[in-house]
Design a protein around this motif. Structure first.
Motif, PDB file in Angstrom:
ATOM      1  N   ARG A 100       0.432   7.976 -81.489  1.00 33.08           N
ATOM      2  CA  ARG A 100       0.948   9.072 -81.186  1.00 33.08           C
ATOM      3  C   ARG A 100       1.925   9.865 -82.415  1.00 33.08           C
ATOM      4  NH1 ARG A 100       6.354   8.598 -77.301  1.00 33.08           N
ATOM      5  NH2 ARG A 100       7.471   6.986 -78.627  1.00 33.08           N
ATOM      6  N   ARG A 135       5.248  12.859 -82.645  1.00 32.92           N
ATOM      7  CA  ARG A 135       6.103  13.487 -81.784  1.00 32.92           C
ATOM      8  C   ARG A 135       6.739  14.825 -82.511  1.00 32.92           C
ATOM      9  NH1 ARG A 135      10.213   9.174 -80.701  1.00 32.92           N
ATOM     10  NH2 ARG A 135       9.664   8.867 -82.965  1.00 32.92           N
ATOM     11  N   SER A 176       6.302  26.663 -81.684  1.00 34.03           N
ATOM     12  CA  SER A 176       5.630  26.108 -80.694  1.00 34.03           C
ATOM     13  C   SER A 176       4.310  26.986 -80.117  1.00 34.03           C
ATOM     14  CB  SER A 176       6.305  25.668 -79.497  1.00 34.03           C
ATOM     15  OG  SER A 176       7.349  24.761 -79.756  1.00 34.03           O
ATOM     16  N   LYS A 186      -2.550  11.034 -79.820  1.00 34.81           N
ATOM     17  CA  LYS A 186      -1.923  11.960 -79.055  1.00 34.81           C
ATOM     18  C   LYS A 186      -0.744  12.508 -79.806  1.00 34.81           C
ATOM     19  CE  LYS A 186       0.842  11.669 -74.513  1.00 34.81           C
ATOM     20  NZ  LYS A 186       1.390  10.817 -73.603  1.00 34.81           N
ATOM     21  N   VAL A 187      -0.803  14.052 -79.767  1.00 29.85           N
ATOM     22  CA  VAL A 187       0.186  14.863 -80.231  1.00 29.85           C
ATOM     23  C   VAL A 187       1.438  15.259 -78.848  1.00 29.85           C
ATOM     24  CG1 VAL A 187       1.124  16.711 -81.525  1.00 29.85           C
ATOM     25  CG2 VAL A 187      -1.103  15.316 -81.947  1.00 29.85           C
ATOM     26  N   GLU A 188       2.768  14.767 -79.038  1.00 28.03           N
ATOM     27  CA  GLU A 188       3.667  15.105 -78.287  1.00 28.03           C
ATOM     28  C   GLU A 188       4.555  16.205 -78.832  1.00 28.03           C
ATOM     29  OE1 GLU A 188       5.617  11.822 -77.113  1.00 28.03           O
ATOM     30  OE2 GLU A 188       3.976  10.610 -76.125  1.00 28.03           O
ATOM     31  N   ILE A 189       4.665  17.599 -78.205  1.00 27.76           N
ATOM     32  CA  ILE A 189       5.485  18.642 -78.564  1.00 27.76           C
ATOM     33  C   ILE A 189       6.704  18.670 -77.716  1.00 27.76           C
ATOM     34  CG2 ILE A 189       5.548  21.234 -79.130  1.00 27.76           C
ATOM     35  CD1 ILE A 189       3.675  19.388 -80.789  1.00 27.76           C
ATOM     36  N   TYR A 190       7.872  18.781 -78.545  1.00 30.93           N
ATOM     37  CA  TYR A 190       9.355  18.881 -77.906  1.00 30.93           C
ATOM     38  C   TYR A 190       9.915  19.994 -78.261  1.00 30.93           C
ATOM     39  CZ  TYR A 190       8.522  13.734 -76.763  1.00 30.93           C
ATOM     40  OH  TYR A 190       8.113  12.771 -76.156  1.00 30.93           O
ATOM     41  N   VAL A 250      11.964  12.560 -82.572  1.00 32.65           N
ATOM     42  CA  VAL A 250      10.676  13.190 -82.956  1.00 32.65           C
ATOM     43  C   VAL A 250      10.483  12.578 -84.295  1.00 32.65           C
ATOM     44  CG1 VAL A 250      10.793  15.158 -81.526  1.00 32.65           C
ATOM     45  CG2 VAL A 250      11.796  15.233 -83.861  1.00 32.65           C
TER      46      VAL A 250
END
Length: 299
Positions: free
Chosen positions: A92, A94, A102, A121-125, A141
């Motif tokens: 992943r 982050r 975004s 997996k790419v997680e955007i915060y 991140v």
């Protein structure tokens, strides 16, 4: 209790022979016997009944064997998981970013990344810009995309995209057909602004103040998407990053008019911890970021 001891013990049980087990683990028979003896001494109970021709599990041996199978299976799973991480079959990334990044920059970057590594997996915060450096430093991140170069020396950053702040208005607005406008032409206009303070907004405020022209911000909204919609409805004018309205400008639902005396070019930066040890997935995403930077320079 060592992993090798459990492995030798399991092989003896499966092969029903010390010599065959030794062949399977590429050790001598005495070495396997000594390892199992030490395992029994550590546990304090015999694990094998050696009075028969074929070694037989004792009650304690059965317990240890069952757990050994689970432990060895987990060891193999760890090894497979590491191989998958290294080959980017899992993992992943982050990424922290503000609203505009975004919505209008990250989709392009993520599509490029997923073409190469679809299983990562790419997680955007999403955070306000001034929070992003801390998110990186706190390891929440891997990367942050921000509108200014971070000042913290523990962060390393490089430019990803150059953008500019532009005036947008409805194509039906009286000023829409003008080749350009002066700041003083905007003194009686109503403006819509984002309700989160930013460096870009400060630049606009300063430019109007230098010309002694009132900046009438009559409405503040929470998202750029809402601002664009209100401008289309002729509720007011707005200053937004060009990258946020490319689609609307191409479709003609919004127009932009240059403002003489107000030019604000901004650079979007990618930041990460200095000398960070990246996971394979994060290293691959960093490569995509740098490739995007090179492409932007050439275009």
């Amino acid at each position: 209790m060592e992993m090798a001891q459990l492995e030798y013990f399991s092989k003896v049980v499966q092969e029903k022979s010390f010599s065959k087990a030794a062949d399977r683990v590429y050790r001598t028979q005495p070495a396997v016997s000594i390892a199992i003896r030490r395992l029994e001494e550590e546990i304090g109970l015999p694990l094998l009944d050696r009075t028969q021709k074929t070694p037989i599990l004792t009650e304690a041996g059965q317990v240890v064997y069952d757990y050994a199978q689970r432990i060895l299976a987990l060891r193999d799973e760890v090894g497979q998981a590491i191989v998958e991480l290294q080959s980017l079959k899992r993992g992943r990334v982050r990424v922290g970013a503000n609203e505009s990044t975004s919505l209008y920059l990250l989709p392009e970057l993520i599509l490029s990344f997923r073409e190469q590594h679809p299983e990562v997996k790419v997680e955007i915060y999403r955070h306000v810009s001034n929070r992003l450096p801390r998110e990186v430093l706190d390891r929440n991140v891997d990367f942050a995309l921000m509108a200014s170069e971070p000042a913290d020396r523990d962060l390393e950053a490089f430019p990803v995209l150059k953008d500019e702040l532009i005036l947008i208005l409805s194509p039906k607005h009286p000023l829409a057909s003008r080749p350009s406008v002066k700041i003083k032409d905007l003194g009686k206009e109503s403006f819509i602004a984002h309700n989160v303070p930013s460096g870009s907004r400060l630049k606009v405020v300063e430019a109007f103040a230098r010309q002694h022209v009132p900046l009438n911000i009559n409405l503040e909204l929470a998202t750029i998407e809402t601002i664009k919609r209100f401008v289309q409805k002729r509720v007011g004018l707005a200053f937004v990053p060009r990258m946020c309205v490319r689609d609307e400008l191409e479709r003609g639902v919004l127009v932009t008019v240059p403002v003489r005396g107000l030019t604000h070019n901004r650079v979007l930066w990618a930041a990460h911890r200095r000398a960070a040890s990246f996971s394979p997935a994060a290293a691959a995403f960093l490569k995509v970021l740098r490739n995007h930077t090179e492409s932007a320079r050439e275009s």
